[in-house]
Design a protein around this motif. Structure first.
Motif, PDB file in Angstrom:
ATOM      1  N   ARG A 170      -8.545   5.070   4.935  1.00 50.97           N
ATOM      2  CA  ARG A 170      -7.325   4.282   4.955  1.00 50.97           C
ATOM      3  C   ARG A 170      -6.998   3.765   6.361  1.00 50.97           C
ATOM      4  O   ARG A 170      -5.862   3.800   6.800  1.00 50.97           O
ATOM      5  CB  ARG A 170      -6.155   5.073   4.386  1.00 50.97           C
ATOM      6  CG  ARG A 170      -6.457   5.656   3.019  1.00 50.97           C
ATOM      7  CD  ARG A 170      -5.271   6.292   2.367  1.00 50.97           C
ATOM      8  NE  ARG A 170      -4.197   5.348   2.126  1.00 50.97           N
ATOM      9  CZ  ARG A 170      -4.232   4.371   1.240  1.00 50.97           C
ATOM     10  NH1 ARG A 170      -5.310   4.181   0.540  1.00 50.97           N
ATOM     11  NH2 ARG A 170      -3.213   3.597   1.076  1.00 50.97           N
ATOM     12  N   ILE A 227     -12.267   2.354   4.230  1.00 51.09           N
ATOM     13  CA  ILE A 227     -11.424   2.324   3.028  1.00 51.09           C
ATOM     14  C   ILE A 227     -11.101   3.760   2.642  1.00 51.09           C
ATOM     15  O   ILE A 227      -9.965   4.102   2.339  1.00 51.09           O
ATOM     16  CB  ILE A 227     -12.128   1.600   1.868  1.00 51.09           C
ATOM     17  CG1 ILE A 227     -12.067   0.098   2.070  1.00 51.09           C
ATOM     18  CG2 ILE A 227     -11.477   1.970   0.536  1.00 51.09           C
ATOM     19  CD1 ILE A 227     -12.736  -0.696   0.989  1.00 51.09           C
ATOM     20  N   ASN A 228     -12.097   4.622   2.704  1.00 51.74           N
ATOM     21  CA  ASN A 228     -11.871   6.016   2.333  1.00 51.74           C
ATOM     22  C   ASN A 228     -10.970   6.730   3.333  1.00 51.74           C
ATOM     23  O   ASN A 228     -10.337   7.712   3.007  1.00 51.74           O
ATOM     24  CB  ASN A 228     -13.201   6.750   2.186  1.00 51.74           C
ATOM     25  CG  ASN A 228     -13.872   6.383   0.886  1.00 51.74           C
ATOM     26  OD1 ASN A 228     -13.225   6.331  -0.150  1.00 51.74           O
ATOM     27  ND2 ASN A 228     -15.159   6.092   0.942  1.00 51.74           N
ATOM     28  N   GLY A 252      -5.595   1.768  -2.460  1.00 55.89           N
ATOM     29  CA  GLY A 252      -6.177   3.095  -2.594  1.00 55.89           C
ATOM     30  C   GLY A 252      -7.313   3.137  -3.595  1.00 55.89           C
ATOM     31  O   GLY A 252      -7.446   2.292  -4.466  1.00 55.89           O
ATOM     32  N   ALA A 255       0.825  -1.207   0.000  1.00 52.36           N
ATOM     33  CA  ALA A 255       0.000   0.000   0.000  1.00 52.36           C
ATOM     34  C   ALA A 255       0.860   1.258   0.000  1.00 52.36           C
ATOM     35  O   ALA A 255       1.846   1.342   0.729  1.00 52.36           O
ATOM     36  CB  ALA A 255      -0.904  -0.007   1.216  1.00 52.36           C
ATOM     37  N   PRO A 293       0.988   4.775   6.960  1.00 44.51           N
ATOM     38  CA  PRO A 293      -0.160   5.133   7.800  1.00 44.51           C
ATOM     39  C   PRO A 293       0.212   6.024   8.978  1.00 44.51           C
ATOM     40  O   PRO A 293      -0.552   6.922   9.350  1.00 44.51           O
ATOM     41  CB  PRO A 293      -0.697   3.784   8.267  1.00 44.51           C
ATOM     42  CG  PRO A 293       0.364   2.789   7.963  1.00 44.51           C
ATOM     43  CD  PRO A 293       1.131   3.335   6.823  1.00 44.51           C
ATOM     44  N   PHE A 309      -6.204   0.910   7.988  1.00 46.34           N
ATOM     45  CA  PHE A 309      -5.807  -0.443   7.601  1.00 46.34           C
ATOM     46  C   PHE A 309      -6.245  -1.555   8.555  1.00 46.34           C
ATOM     47  O   PHE A 309      -6.734  -2.576   8.100  1.00 46.34           O
ATOM     48  CB  PHE A 309      -4.302  -0.522   7.367  1.00 46.34           C
ATOM     49  CG  PHE A 309      -3.866   0.188   6.127  1.00 46.34           C
ATOM     50  CD1 PHE A 309      -4.751   0.371   5.076  1.00 46.34           C
ATOM     51  CD2 PHE A 309      -2.594   0.697   6.001  1.00 46.34           C
ATOM     52  CE1 PHE A 309      -4.373   1.031   3.925  1.00 46.34           C
ATOM     53  CE2 PHE A 309      -2.200   1.355   4.848  1.00 46.34           C
ATOM     54  CZ  PHE A 309      -3.087   1.526   3.812  1.00 46.34           C
ATOM     55  N   PHE A 320      -6.356  -1.443   0.297  1.00 45.59           N
ATOM     56  CA  PHE A 320      -4.951  -1.209   0.612  1.00 45.59           C
ATOM     57  C   PHE A 320      -4.234  -0.366  -0.426  1.00 45.59           C
ATOM     58  O   PHE A 320      -3.400   0.448  -0.090  1.00 45.59           O
ATOM     59  CB  PHE A 320      -4.221  -2.539   0.803  1.00 45.59           C
ATOM     60  CG  PHE A 320      -4.669  -3.244   2.039  1.00 45.59           C
ATOM     61  CD1 PHE A 320      -4.487  -2.639   3.287  1.00 45.59           C
ATOM     62  CD2 PHE A 320      -5.298  -4.465   1.985  1.00 45.59           C
ATOM     63  CE1 PHE A 320      -4.921  -3.264   4.430  1.00 45.59           C
ATOM     64  CE2 PHE A 320      -5.738  -5.083   3.133  1.00 45.59           C
ATOM     65  CZ  PHE A 320      -5.550  -4.476   4.349  1.00 45.59           C
TER      66      PHE A 320
END
Lengths: 315, 270
Positions: free
Chosen positions: A272, A269-270, B131, A30, A34, A274, B129
């Motif tokens: 992030r 998801i938007n 994006g 990814a 983060p 994780f 993951f």
């Protein structure tokens, strides 16, 4: 039975393990760190000691295999980590959102089966009848209707033009009507089509003809000969369509602002987040693999001739 | 078995619709009465009418032009995805089906890993993951689709391989690659194409669905799913915003589905 169950269980564990590897690999592919992303929000990303402290707290300073093992042992202890965003345990966050999603899926399954069993078997028994032609034509349309569009149209009809039902949130039974209706309409077309083709296929079997030749009435023939033999493909159909129902539930939760797992997953998801994405996808994958496992066991119970290598259809 | 729905008229209509779609997509700006990205605050949320056939959105953009511009974003990528996926899976499936034995086992266990994962989960994990964005949606869809085809193609090759004409070709000295290209491929092509065309509508629905969920195309892209998402928020004020993009997704998927059904009944596919 037990031997079959055990050997099939190893396959379940193996697929789960592969999935954890896949998720872990993706997580490290990814883009964006983060820790820095989060600290940027607080304006603290430049401070190296803060970054290091957070990395240490989350175990991000260790080597990849070590991180994987650490994470995997955590998973085995039921720890899915904590959300980067809220600092709450992912397990708890998911558990509190499980009920609406499961209710949505279960009721959609029920309505779909209620619609499709009579129609699918009926049209299969009476091929080329008018009902059969109409359902076939409708199913071509139904297989191409976007679920999300159907839901919006239902919202428009029953929520805006004729305000009968609530279109946002959850809480009462009335909130479930529109999403369940939308999912069931779309899924029913697929179910009817499959059930029709099973009926057509199985009603040509020699033992059915023999029973007919012996003069068995339909009322005895269908339940005890035809439907019994259709049980195996039917179980496969129900079991293997769970991902489709789950997917539909995700879409519905987002349209109707339902506080379930699907909405949570997409929101995170938007953002992030994780650990949440990881936790949710692992739980969903586990549910799907477990369901496949149970489906296979059901087969075996219904028809012990079935071997391990039996291919399942792709949904 | 002929059912009345897949008549020649409906198939012709579907083909015409697809042709029109492709022409409008290729010559896009030519047919669009307005610039699909240009905002006009003096004409926002206009209902469908003479000037704006499909109405305008909350920024005064002409919906009809945006829907036409959306063809490039919603329909064309499907062809590219399917082309890439089918080439990969035809090659893998043919090799696996033709040579069999250990190579087959290896390739099949690789595809098994992908088929065990449901499409949607794979897509969500990849996007989660890597994006949000259309490229990742394409990647995810291709990854989750190829394995399914490999299995089917392998099965087809397995059947054709035993046909007398393939045996005859091999006996007369035709080797692996040339047998596959000249004798096997032409014979499985109709089934493979039918399978692909039947899947076009599913991929269109999936692609737009991802944008609708907000994890695919991002505004101001005129992708149909993304426009539908905008429309959802204006459902009480301007229902046409959600209606037309959705209608286009539906019609396009339907056109491909009708063609696929026709081919399916012609080639007796399950």
């Amino acid at each position: 039975m037990l031997r079959y169950a055990i050997s099939r269980f190893w396959m379940l564990l193996l697929s789960m393990l592969l999935f954890t590897l896949f998720v872990f690999a993706l997580m490290h592919m990814a883009p964006g760190d983060p820790v820095r992303l989060l600290l940027n929000d607080f304006g603290a990303a430049r401070d190296q000691s803060v970054v290091a402290a957070y990395e240490q707290q989350w175990g991000l300073d260790q080597s990849l295999p070590a991180q994987y093992l650490l994470w995997l042992t955590g998973l085995l202890q039921g720890k899915l980590g904590t959300s980067y965003l809220t600092g709450l345990s992912v397990t708890g966050e998911i558990a509190s959102r499980l009920a609406p999603t499961l209710t949505l899926i279960a009721s959609s399954y029920a309505v779909t089966l209620l619609i499709s069993i009579p129609l699918g078997i009926g049209t299969g028994l009476r091929e080329h009848s008018r009902l059969d032609r109409v359902t076939y034509a409708l199913s071509v349309l139904g297989l191409s209707i976007p679920l999300y569009w159907l839901a919006i149209i239902l919202m428009l009809l029953f929520g805006v033009l004729w305000p009968l039902l609530p279109i946002i949130g959850s809480g009462s039974v009335r909130h479930y009507v529109l999403p369940v209706l939308a999912i069931s309409i779309v899924q029913s077309f697929y179910f009817i089509r499959m059930l029709r083709s099973f009926t057509v296929e199985y009603k040509q079997a020699p033992y059915i003809e023999a029973a007919q030749a012996r003069g068995l009435k339909s009322i005895v023939l269908y339940p005890s000969y035809l439907f019994r033999s259709m049980l195996v493909p039917f179980i496969t159909l129900v079991g293997s369509s769970f991902p489709a129902f789950f997917g539909a539930a995700i879409v519905m939760e987002n349209i109707f602002s339902f506080p379930g797992i699907g909405k949570y997953m997409l929101d995170m998801i938007n953002r992030r987040d994780f650990p949440v994405i990881q936790g949710c996808s692992l739980i969903v994958a586990a549910a799907i693999f477990l369901l496949n496992y149970l489906t296979d066991l059901c087969y075996y119970a219904v028809d012990p001739r079935i071997q391990l290598e039996k291919q399942r259809w792709e949904n | 078995m002929k059912l009345r729905f897949a008549t020649n008229t409906t198939v012709m209509a579907a083909l015409l619709f697809i042709a029109a779609l492709i022409v409008c997509g290729l010559l896009g700006s030519w047919f669009q009465p307005f610039d699909p990205y240009e905002t006009d605050y003096s004409a926002k949320l206009r209902p469908p009418g003479a000037a704006h056939w499909f109405g305008t959105d909350y920024l005064g953009r002409d919906l009809f032009s945006r829907v036409l511009a959306g063809i490039v974003h919603s329909v064309f990528p499907v062809f590219i995805i399917l082309a890439v996926v089918s080439v990969i899976s035809v090659v893998t499936g043919m090799i696996s089906g033709y040579y069999g034995s250990r190579l087959d086992m290896l390739l099949m266990s690789a595809t098994d890993m992908f088929t065990a994962l449901p499409n949607l989960l794979l897509t969500i994990v990849i996007i989660g993951f890597l994006g949000v964005g259309m490229e990742n949606v394409y990647l995810a869809i291709s990854l989750s689709w190829w394995a399914k085809y490999v299995r089917l193609i392998r099965g087809l090759v397995h059947d054709v391989k035993k046909e007398p004409f393939v045996l005859a070709a091999r006996v007369s000295g035709s080797y692996g690659l040339s047998t596959m290209m000249r004798h096997i491929l032409p014979n499985i092509m109709p089934q493979v194409l039918t399978m692909i065309i039947l899947d076009v509508s599913r991929i269109i629905l999936t692609l737009s669905g991802m944008s609708f969920l907000g994890i695919g195309a991002q505004p101001p892209s005129p992708e149909w799913g993304a426009m539908l998402l905008d429309g959802k928020n204006y459902i009480q004020l301007a229902p046409w915003l959600g209606f037309f993009p959705g209608l286009m997704i539906f019609l396009t998927a339907c056109a491909f589905q009708i063609c696929g059904e026709k081919l399916r009944s012609r080639y007796k596919l399950k």
